[in-house]
Scaffold this active site. Structure first.
Site, PDB file in Angstrom:
ATOM      1  N   THR A  18      47.400   9.297   8.843  1.00  0.00           N
ATOM      2  CA  THR A  18      46.936   8.145   9.622  1.00  0.00           C
ATOM      3  C   THR A  18      47.150   6.906   8.770  1.00  0.00           C
ATOM      4  O   THR A  18      46.518   6.741   7.723  1.00  0.00           O
ATOM      5  CB  THR A  18      45.454   8.281   9.999  1.00  0.00           C
ATOM      6  OG1 THR A  18      45.284   9.440  10.814  1.00  0.00           O
ATOM      7  CG2 THR A  18      44.974   7.063  10.758  1.00  0.00           C
TER       8      THR A  18
ATOM      9  N   LYS B   5      46.231   6.686  17.574  1.00  0.00           N
ATOM     10  CA  LYS B   5      45.213   7.246  16.678  1.00  0.00           C
ATOM     11  C   LYS B   5      44.109   6.217  16.420  1.00  0.00           C
ATOM     12  O   LYS B   5      42.930   6.571  16.296  1.00  0.00           O
ATOM     13  CB  LYS B   5      45.847   7.691  15.362  1.00  0.00           C
ATOM     14  CG  LYS B   5      44.884   8.283  14.343  1.00  0.00           C
ATOM     15  CD  LYS B   5      44.187   9.540  14.845  1.00  0.00           C
ATOM     16  CE  LYS B   5      43.160  10.081  13.850  1.00  0.00           C
ATOM     17  NZ  LYS B   5      43.788  10.695  12.659  1.00  0.00           N
TER      18      LYS B   5
ATOM     19  N   LYS C 292      38.692   4.107   6.284  1.00  0.00           N
ATOM     20  CA  LYS C 292      40.100   3.762   6.110  1.00  0.00           C
ATOM     21  C   LYS C 292      40.769   3.612   7.464  1.00  0.00           C
ATOM     22  O   LYS C 292      41.462   2.633   7.739  1.00  0.00           O
ATOM     23  CB  LYS C 292      40.791   4.838   5.261  1.00  0.00           C
ATOM     24  CG  LYS C 292      42.276   4.602   5.000  1.00  0.00           C
ATOM     25  CD  LYS C 292      43.162   5.331   5.990  1.00  0.00           C
ATOM     26  CE  LYS C 292      43.035   6.840   5.853  1.00  0.00           C
ATOM     27  NZ  LYS C 292      43.997   7.542   6.774  1.00  0.00           N
TER      28      LYS C 292
END
Length: 286
Positions: A91, A166, A234
């Site tokens: 990701t 995502k 993150k």
């Protein structure tokens, strides 16, 4: 997560060469796969692992980690052959996906940004959801191989679309966990039977993966597993940056990110994201 995914590739009969930046982790995986009877070679560098491969998969932590294994003299792009495909399951930011796609194209290499959802359990059980961005050619070549560890693979759109999907996924999870945390605290303070409450509401519109898989552990204050808050922050950072770039406001996700920052500051960065509930007092049972 890359370890279980590699195991699924080997079990499916693919010739696999693996690389891990941690020598200790590489040895642990080597021992586990040898004990299982899987034939997995190990390389000393990312470039060595990628040499002569038809498809290269990366799964690391963040933008900087991905740069470290893809770029430079020892990165996979330096060794990949023309006509091969690089599939990134990390990701990352959508900008990095587009940057790597351009660099790969200059070398005659296809690229698919393919972040995953489903956590450690999804990787181990081969049931990951994979959201993909990229051109149709590389996507069609990568899909049958990703099938080894996926329950669902969706080609969302052009390069960067997988990463952006995502980001939407993480926004959804953040909001659901915030609501779920407050719902559990309400149920506890009201003295409800928590199992019966779960049974009642999980069959209706409130049902979610988070409710089905985290209700019991949140009630029991168990958080030493799953997807770490450090990684969620993150991911939310990338998502909030992309939203700002698009001129959007994301107040709920930004607020949940601040809540996670509080837990991080208290030393809970490695706890599962469901530990969001831990910052809410249980209140008085009445």
């Amino acid at each position: 997560m890359g370890g279980p995914m590699t195991g699924h590739l080997a079990r499916a009969g693919h010739k696999v060469t693996a690389y891990n930046r941690s020598a200790a982790r590489a040895q642990n995986w080597r021992d586990a796969w040898t004990e299982e009877g899987l034939d997995v070679d190990f390389a000393a560098t990312p470039a060595e692992a990628a040499a002569d491969a038809d498809i290269v998969f990366t799964c690391v932590g963040n933008d900087d980690d991905l740069r470290s294994v893809t770029l430079g003299d020892h990165g996979v792009l330096s060794a990949m052959k023309q006509g091969s495909v690089l599939v990134d399951h990390t990701t990352t930011s959508a900008d990095l996906a587009r940057e790597l796609a351009a660099l790969a194209a200059d070398r005659g290499i296809g690229f698919v940004d393919a972040p995953v959802s489903g956590g450690q359990a999804g990787a181990e059980n081969g049931k990951l959801a994979i959201m993909c961005g990229g051109e149709a050619g590389p996507m069609s070549r990568a899909t049958p191989v990703m099938d080894c560890y996926a329950a669902r693979i969706v080609h969302v759109g052009p390069t960067g679309a997988g990463q952006t999907a995502k980001m939407a996924n993480q926004f959804c999870i953040a909001g659901v966990l915030a609501g779920l945390s407050e719902a559990i605290r309400l149920s506890q303070a009201a003295g409800l039977d928590l199992e019966k409450t779960y049974e009642a509401i999980s069959g209706g519109a409130a049902q979610s993966w988070q409710m089905n898989n985290r209700w019991q552990t949140m009630v029991a204050d168990e958080f030493d597993f799953g997807f770490a808050i450090d990684w969620m922050r993150k991911d939310l950072g990338y998502a909030l940056d992309e939203a700002r770039r698009l001129g959007l406001s994301s107040p709920v996700s930004a607020l949940v990110d601040q809540f996670y920052a509080e837990i991080q500051a208290a030393g809970g960065g490695r706890l599962d994201t469901s530990a969001l509930i831990s910052r809410l007092p249980k209140g008085e049972n009445r």
